[in-house]
Design a protein around this motif. Structure first.
Motif, PDB file in Angstrom:
ATOM      1  N   PHE A   1      -2.856  17.194  21.718  1.00 63.16           N
ATOM      2  CA  PHE A   1      -3.281  16.063  22.955  1.00 63.16           C
ATOM      3  C   PHE A   1      -2.488  14.920  22.825  1.00 63.16           C
ATOM      4  N   GLY A   2      -1.662  14.716  21.663  1.00 67.42           N
ATOM      5  CA  GLY A   2      -1.227  13.385  21.482  1.00 67.42           C
ATOM      6  C   GLY A   2      -0.862  13.034  19.960  1.00 67.42           C
ATOM      7  N   ALA A   3      -0.294  11.969  19.677  1.00 71.23           N
ATOM      8  CA  ALA A   3      -0.062  11.296  18.573  1.00 71.23           C
ATOM      9  C   ALA A   3      -0.334   9.842  18.568  1.00 71.23           C
ATOM     10  N   SER A   4      -0.311   9.231  17.243  1.00 75.33           N
ATOM     11  CA  SER A   4      -0.555   7.933  17.024  1.00 75.33           C
ATOM     12  C   SER A   4      -0.018   7.429  15.534  1.00 75.33           C
ATOM     13  N   SER A   5       0.591   6.271  15.418  1.00 77.23           N
ATOM     14  CA  SER A   5       1.023   6.008  14.177  1.00 77.23           C
ATOM     15  C   SER A   5       0.813   4.625  13.806  1.00 77.23           C
ATOM     16  N   LYS A   6       0.851   4.526  12.497  1.00 79.83           N
ATOM     17  CA  LYS A   6       0.805   3.179  11.573  1.00 79.83           C
ATOM     18  C   LYS A   6       1.746   2.682  10.948  1.00 79.83           C
ATOM     19  N   GLU A   7       2.410   1.446  10.995  1.00 81.04           N
ATOM     20  CA  GLU A   7       3.631   1.222   9.910  1.00 81.04           C
ATOM     21  C   GLU A   7       3.038  -0.094   9.446  1.00 81.04           C
ATOM     22  N   ILE A   8       3.303   0.205   8.049  1.00 81.27           N
ATOM     23  CA  ILE A   8       2.893  -0.873   6.897  1.00 81.27           C
ATOM     24  C   ILE A   8       4.182  -1.245   5.949  1.00 81.27           C
ATOM     25  N   ASP A   9       4.412  -2.404   5.957  1.00 77.74           N
ATOM     26  CA  ASP A   9       5.508  -2.989   5.034  1.00 77.74           C
ATOM     27  C   ASP A   9       5.006  -3.281   3.734  1.00 77.74           C
ATOM     28  N   PHE A  10       5.356  -2.832   2.525  1.00 80.40           N
ATOM     29  CA  PHE A  10       4.712  -3.006   1.312  1.00 80.40           C
ATOM     30  C   PHE A  10       5.887  -3.252   0.116  1.00 80.40           C
ATOM     31  N   SER A  11       5.491  -3.372  -1.046  1.00 79.22           N
ATOM     32  CA  SER A  11       6.283  -3.302  -2.180  1.00 79.22           C
ATOM     33  C   SER A  11       5.556  -3.721  -3.504  1.00 79.22           C
ATOM     34  N   HIS A  12       6.314  -3.413  -4.570  1.00 80.88           N
ATOM     35  CA  HIS A  12       5.478  -3.548  -5.918  1.00 80.88           C
ATOM     36  C   HIS A  12       6.308  -4.811  -6.711  1.00 80.88           C
ATOM     37  N   ASN A  13       5.621  -5.707  -6.863  1.00 79.10           N
ATOM     38  CA  ASN A  13       6.119  -6.793  -7.639  1.00 79.10           C
ATOM     39  C   ASN A  13       6.127  -6.444  -9.182  1.00 79.10           C
ATOM     40  N   ARG A  14       7.410  -6.060  -9.943  1.00 78.42           N
ATOM     41  CA  ARG A  14       6.938  -5.707 -11.450  1.00 78.42           C
ATOM     42  C   ARG A  14       7.729  -6.646 -12.240  1.00 78.42           C
ATOM     43  N   ASN A  15       9.005  -7.068 -11.870  1.00 82.36           N
ATOM     44  CA  ASN A  15       9.625  -8.016 -12.590  1.00 82.36           C
ATOM     45  C   ASN A  15       9.734  -9.601 -12.517  1.00 82.36           C
TER      46      ASN A  15
ATOM     47  N   ASN B   1      -0.419  10.065  -2.184  1.00 81.82           N
ATOM     48  CA  ASN B   1      -0.014   9.306  -3.197  1.00 81.82           C
ATOM     49  C   ASN B   1       1.508   9.317  -3.223  1.00 81.82           C
ATOM     50  N   PHE B   2       2.187   8.327  -3.538  1.00 85.17           N
ATOM     51  CA  PHE B   2       3.745   8.093  -3.934  1.00 85.17           C
ATOM     52  C   PHE B   2       4.010   7.334  -4.717  1.00 85.17           C
ATOM     53  N   LYS B   3       5.304   7.610  -5.408  1.00 85.16           N
ATOM     54  CA  LYS B   3       5.913   6.912  -6.457  1.00 85.16           C
ATOM     55  C   LYS B   3       7.273   6.571  -5.862  1.00 85.16           C
ATOM     56  N   PHE B   4       7.526   5.100  -6.160  1.00 80.57           N
ATOM     57  CA  PHE B   4       8.735   4.515  -5.339  1.00 80.57           C
ATOM     58  C   PHE B   4       9.149   3.424  -6.175  1.00 80.57           C
ATOM     59  N   PRO B   5      10.328   3.009  -6.085  1.00 82.85           N
ATOM     60  CA  PRO B   5      11.125   2.086  -6.973  1.00 82.85           C
ATOM     61  C   PRO B   5      10.365   0.731  -6.750  1.00 82.85           C
ATOM     62  N   SER B   6      10.006   0.155  -7.879  1.00 80.79           N
ATOM     63  CA  SER B   6       9.651  -1.406  -7.884  1.00 80.79           C
ATOM     64  C   SER B   6      10.526  -2.100  -7.564  1.00 80.79           C
ATOM     65  N   ASP B   7      10.248  -3.457  -7.261  1.00 80.81           N
ATOM     66  CA  ASP B   7      10.984  -4.714  -6.730  1.00 80.81           C
ATOM     67  C   ASP B   7      11.620  -4.390  -5.489  1.00 80.81           C
ATOM     68  N   ARG B   8      11.376  -3.439  -4.982  1.00 78.57           N
ATOM     69  CA  ARG B   8      12.222  -3.221  -3.577  1.00 78.57           C
ATOM     70  C   ARG B   8      11.298  -3.071  -2.299  1.00 78.57           C
ATOM     71  N   LYS B   9      11.989  -3.542  -1.266  1.00 79.74           N
ATOM     72  CA  LYS B   9      11.152  -3.721   0.069  1.00 79.74           C
ATOM     73  C   LYS B   9      10.965  -2.082   0.544  1.00 79.74           C
ATOM     74  N   GLN B  10       9.684  -1.751   0.839  1.00 81.00           N
ATOM     75  CA  GLN B  10       9.355  -0.442   1.253  1.00 81.00           C
ATOM     76  C   GLN B  10       8.684  -0.598   2.475  1.00 81.00           C
ATOM     77  N   GLU B  11       8.520   0.601   3.174  1.00 84.15           N
ATOM     78  CA  GLU B  11       7.960   0.786   4.514  1.00 84.15           C
ATOM     79  C   GLU B  11       7.185   2.100   4.453  1.00 84.15           C
ATOM     80  N   LEU B  12       5.869   2.026   4.934  1.00 81.78           N
ATOM     81  CA  LEU B  12       4.915   3.375   5.019  1.00 81.78           C
ATOM     82  C   LEU B  12       4.926   3.502   6.790  1.00 81.78           C
ATOM     83  N   ILE B  13       4.955   4.910   7.015  1.00 84.36           N
ATOM     84  CA  ILE B  13       4.915   5.095   8.545  1.00 84.36           C
ATOM     85  C   ILE B  13       3.732   6.340   8.384  1.00 84.36           C
TER      86      ILE B  13
END
Length: 337
Positions: free
Chosen positions: A200-214, A181-193
């Motif tokens: 034995f190794g590593a893997s990742s997922k990257e997702i662009d997200f934002s919260h349209n409030r205004n 769970n994260f709190k973040f600024p509304s109306d701003r472009k955000q990224e999740l990694i």
């Protein structure tokens, strides 16, 4: 007799002095022993705290019994120093020896809780249904990072430009029963990694997200807003860059003040580089500004590039060839994603 009295007095004084010295020495010795005892007790407690199972990970934090590590939530807008890979302990005996290959997680975005965000400036993202293509052991670490779109996962596993992160070492990593769970600024472009890692190794997922409030209900760019036979906004995408243009169609005019700017609906801060056009007819030897279209064009500034919502405005003061002065104001909100 006098000398004998003096000798007796001196002997008595010396005896009392020896008694006092003995008492002082005894008290000092007692305090010294007490200090030594306390020191040994403290050292024993410190030695008791150190457990070989509490191995120190690359973040300098114990990971053997650690189930959760997170950054400070008090300043979600601040950028953290580069965060090295978070590595857990080796696989316990009998558990799967697979590298963690992440499936795509689910994300849910809502307004932040009113109790945590009474001014209505933030959104909340929940990341759940985190799963793996093959079973992994229960010392596998899963870390979620959020930040602006300039956040990066480097080749060595270090994450730069994150604003917040949390690490879990779930007791049951294969059941999907853990989340972030994260709190973040509304109306701003955000990224999740999201990064999963074990020995034995590593893997990742990257997702662009934002919260349209205004800008709920506002049109998405590129778009034309208004009547371009009078006054309109024209927003175009030119090779990946947005151009904002305010266009005014007019007859013959002798005076024009025409400005164009974009603001954050939340803070009022400038998100466009202000554009401006001014005309005063002051030479009768030449004709006034002839009928046609006058435009003011501009682009997003650096802060605007991080936003998804802005209010665009034009102010116009115009005097036509008949000497009629009119003032016009045109505005609209637009959404960038």
């Amino acid at each position: 007799m006098i000398f004998r009295a003096n000798d007796s007095l001196i002997s008595s004084f010396n005896a009392e002095n020896r008694k006092l010295t003995t008492k002082i020495f005894s008290i000092i010795t007692l305090y010294f022993c007490l200090l030594i005892s306390l020191t040994f007790v403290s050292c024993a407690k410190e030695e008791k705290k150190i457990d070989p199972s509490d191995t120190v990970g690359l973040l300098g934090l114990p990971v053997g019994n650690q189930t959760s590590i997170s950054s400070d939530d008090s300043n979600p807008a601040g950028v953290l120093p580069p965060i090295p890979p978070v590595v857990g302990a080796p696989a316990p005996p009998g558990q799967p020896l697979n590298a963690p290959i992440l499936n795509h997680p689910q994300t849910h975005i809502n307004n932040a809780a009113v109790s945590e965000d009474p001014s209505g400036f933030h959104g909340n993202i929940l990341i759940d249904h985190i799963s793996f293509q093959l079973p992994v052991h229960n010392q596998t670490t899963v870390t979620a990072y959020i930040g602006k779109r300039n956040m990066m996962l480097e080749q060595d596993g270090t994450v730069v430009n994150a604003t917040n992160f949390k690490t879990l070492t779930p007791l049951n990593p294969n059941g999907g029963a853990f989340w972030f769970n994260f709190k973040f600024p509304s109306d701003r472009k955000q990224e999740l990694i999201l990064v999963a890692r074990n020995e034995f190794g590593a893997s990742s997922k990257e997702i662009d997200f934002s919260h349209n409030r205004n800008c709920i209900g506002a049109p998405l760019v590129p778009i034309t807003i208004g009547d371009c036979d009078q006054h309109c906004f024209e927003i175009t995408n030119i090779a990946g860059n947005l151009e904002f243009k305010s266009k005014l169609k007019h007859g013959e005019i002798t005076y024009l003040e025409f400005d164009f700017y974009g603001l954050s609906p939340k803070t009022g801060g400038f998100l466009l580089t202000p554009g401006y056009f001014s005309y005063i007819w002051d030479d009768p030897a030449f004709p006034p500004l002839q009928p046609g279209v006058t435009s003011v064009a501009t682009t997003l500034n650096q802060e605007g590039k991080d936003n998804i919502c802005l209010e665009i405005q034009s102010n116009i003061a115009i005097e036509d060839g008949n000497g009629t002065l009119s003032i016009d104001f045109f505005h609209s909100r637009v959404r960038l994603e």
